[in-house]
Design a protein around this motif. Sequence first.
Motif, PDB file in Angstrom:
ATOM      1  N   VAL A 176     -39.716  -5.149  11.521  1.00  0.00           N
ATOM      2  CA  VAL A 176     -40.197  -5.642  10.222  1.00  0.00           C
ATOM      3  C   VAL A 176     -41.714  -5.788  10.278  1.00  0.00           C
ATOM      4  O   VAL A 176     -42.294  -5.904  11.358  1.00  0.00           O
ATOM      5  N   PRO A 177     -42.383  -5.808   9.122  1.00  0.00           N
ATOM      6  CA  PRO A 177     -43.816  -6.121   9.113  1.00  0.00           C
ATOM      7  C   PRO A 177     -44.029  -7.552   9.612  1.00  0.00           C
ATOM      8  O   PRO A 177     -43.187  -8.428   9.371  1.00  0.00           O
ATOM      9  N   GLU A 178     -45.146  -7.798  10.266  1.00  0.00           N
ATOM     10  CA  GLU A 178     -45.376  -9.149  10.781  1.00  0.00           C
ATOM     11  C   GLU A 178     -45.422 -10.183   9.656  1.00  0.00           C
ATOM     12  O   GLU A 178     -45.073 -11.345   9.862  1.00  0.00           O
ATOM     13  N   SER A 179     -45.796  -9.766   8.461  1.00  0.00           N
ATOM     14  CA  SER A 179     -45.839 -10.693   7.334  1.00  0.00           C
ATOM     15  C   SER A 179     -44.476 -11.292   7.013  1.00  0.00           C
ATOM     16  O   SER A 179     -44.381 -12.325   6.351  1.00  0.00           O
ATOM     17  N   MET A 180     -43.397 -10.655   7.507  1.00  0.00           N
ATOM     18  CA  MET A 180     -42.043 -11.159   7.262  1.00  0.00           C
ATOM     19  C   MET A 180     -41.522 -12.056   8.382  1.00  0.00           C
ATOM     20  O   MET A 180     -40.435 -12.627   8.262  1.00  0.00           O
ATOM     21  N   MET A 181     -42.279 -12.201   9.459  1.00  0.00           N
ATOM     22  CA  MET A 181     -41.734 -12.882  10.628  1.00  0.00           C
ATOM     23  C   MET A 181     -41.426 -14.353  10.386  1.00  0.00           C
ATOM     24  O   MET A 181     -40.479 -14.894  10.954  1.00  0.00           O
ATOM     25  N   ASP A 182     -42.198 -15.039   9.540  1.00  0.00           N
ATOM     26  CA  ASP A 182     -41.877 -16.433   9.246  1.00  0.00           C
ATOM     27  C   ASP A 182     -40.567 -16.529   8.460  1.00  0.00           C
ATOM     28  O   ASP A 182     -39.798 -17.475   8.641  1.00  0.00           O
ATOM     29  N   ALA A 183     -40.314 -15.542   7.595  1.00  0.00           N
ATOM     30  CA  ALA A 183     -39.031 -15.491   6.896  1.00  0.00           C
ATOM     31  C   ALA A 183     -37.902 -15.205   7.873  1.00  0.00           C
ATOM     32  O   ALA A 183     -36.796 -15.752   7.740  1.00  0.00           O
ATOM     33  N   VAL A 184     -38.160 -14.366   8.879  1.00  0.00           N
ATOM     34  CA  VAL A 184     -37.150 -14.095   9.910  1.00  0.00           C
ATOM     35  C   VAL A 184     -36.794 -15.383  10.652  1.00  0.00           C
ATOM     36  O   VAL A 184     -35.628 -15.646  10.948  1.00  0.00           O
ATOM     37  N   VAL A 185     -37.804 -16.206  10.929  1.00  0.00           N
ATOM     38  CA  VAL A 185     -37.562 -17.489  11.611  1.00  0.00           C
ATOM     39  C   VAL A 185     -36.567 -18.313  10.819  1.00  0.00           C
ATOM     40  O   VAL A 185     -35.618 -18.889  11.376  1.00  0.00           O
ATOM     41  N   SER A 186     -36.745 -18.384   9.492  1.00  0.00           N
ATOM     42  CA  SER A 186     -35.876 -19.235   8.687  1.00  0.00           C
ATOM     43  C   SER A 186     -34.514 -18.608   8.430  1.00  0.00           C
ATOM     44  O   SER A 186     -33.490 -19.287   8.518  1.00  0.00           O
ATOM     45  N   VAL A 187     -34.478 -17.304   8.125  1.00  0.00           N
ATOM     46  CA  VAL A 187     -33.218 -16.702   7.711  1.00  0.00           C
ATOM     47  C   VAL A 187     -32.283 -16.406   8.883  1.00  0.00           C
ATOM     48  O   VAL A 187     -31.068 -16.344   8.720  1.00  0.00           O
ATOM     49  N   SER A 188     -32.843 -16.258  10.110  1.00  0.00           N
ATOM     50  CA  SER A 188     -31.950 -16.009  11.245  1.00  0.00           C
ATOM     51  C   SER A 188     -32.281 -16.821  12.481  1.00  0.00           C
ATOM     52  O   SER A 188     -31.385 -17.263  13.190  1.00  0.00           O
ATOM     53  N   GLY A 189     -33.582 -17.057  12.739  1.00  0.00           N
ATOM     54  CA  GLY A 189     -33.941 -17.800  13.947  1.00  0.00           C
ATOM     55  C   GLY A 189     -33.432 -19.226  13.933  1.00  0.00           C
ATOM     56  O   GLY A 189     -32.823 -19.705  14.897  1.00  0.00           O
ATOM     57  N   SER A 190     -33.654 -19.940  12.828  1.00  0.00           N
ATOM     58  CA  SER A 190     -33.256 -21.348  12.718  1.00  0.00           C
ATOM     59  C   SER A 190     -31.943 -21.544  11.992  1.00  0.00           C
ATOM     60  O   SER A 190     -31.288 -22.581  12.154  1.00  0.00           O
ATOM     61  N   SER A 191     -31.523 -20.576  11.176  1.00  0.00           N
ATOM     62  CA  SER A 191     -30.358 -20.767  10.311  1.00  0.00           C
ATOM     63  C   SER A 191     -29.041 -21.040  11.042  1.00  0.00           C
ATOM     64  O   SER A 191     -28.155 -21.669  10.450  1.00  0.00           O
TER      65      SER A 191
END
Length: 264
Positions: free
Chosen positions: A158-173
């Motif tokens: 993914v683009p790095e701009s999406m990485m914070d969304a990745v944290v929320s949608v899968s990393g922490s979810s």
Amino acid sequence: MKLGFIGGGNMASAMIKGILDKKLLDREHLIVSDLSEESCRRARESFGIEAVQDNLRIVEECRCIVLAVKPQYYQQVIRQIRDQVSGGHLIVTIAPGKTIHWLEECFVKDVKLVRTMPNTPAQAGAGMTGICANENVTEEELRMVSRIFESFGRAEVVPESMMDAVVSVSGSSPAFVFMFIEALADAAVADGMPRKMAYEFAAQAVYGSAKLMLETGMHPGELKDMVCSPGGTTIAAVQVLEERGFRSSIIEASRACAEKSRQM
């Protein structure tokens, strides 16, 4: 290729297990370092790999290095190893909030950097990982890293701009999902079901629902509607969830998670 892990905790263990199970590398090509002798002993006994208490050994012996320590220790570990890291090394990170720019500033040199965000279901071979890289990383190296993470689940570049969304949608979810499972089980217990059985029913319902969506490719709203018979039990429950702000609470919690990641 020899792959090294700096940090021997749960995520490193999940990665090592996946790599060995999928036979991407054999034991002789894996090594882990950890300050804890107990963690080293566990790695030796669980996986039969070499484990040391010397981070510089990893840099000396491995071209690809996974920084698997907690985010608060990244700067300290990078400071310790950066003089020995060269342009031939490939550094893979798994810490939320640590951007490629931040990592490059910590190394104070041109380094091949791959930033990833896996999640704890990796321990069951069902992880989800977001991956991005700096311009020094080749396509072949990016594919190699993707294969490593696909050995214990799914991975997506993914683009790095999406990485914070990745944290929320899968990393922490997964934490949110576990809370949901626990709440479902509590309700079943209140209605007379033994707790162990309630956990099994709730967890299997969540697992099966996710599997159904992934395998059919159907929209989650469409799948929800399939369960909601007119005037039935499910739509009555959905009405309560909507009244209590179920969706908005998930959205707000996830966005708070992403914002915290941006601040780290």
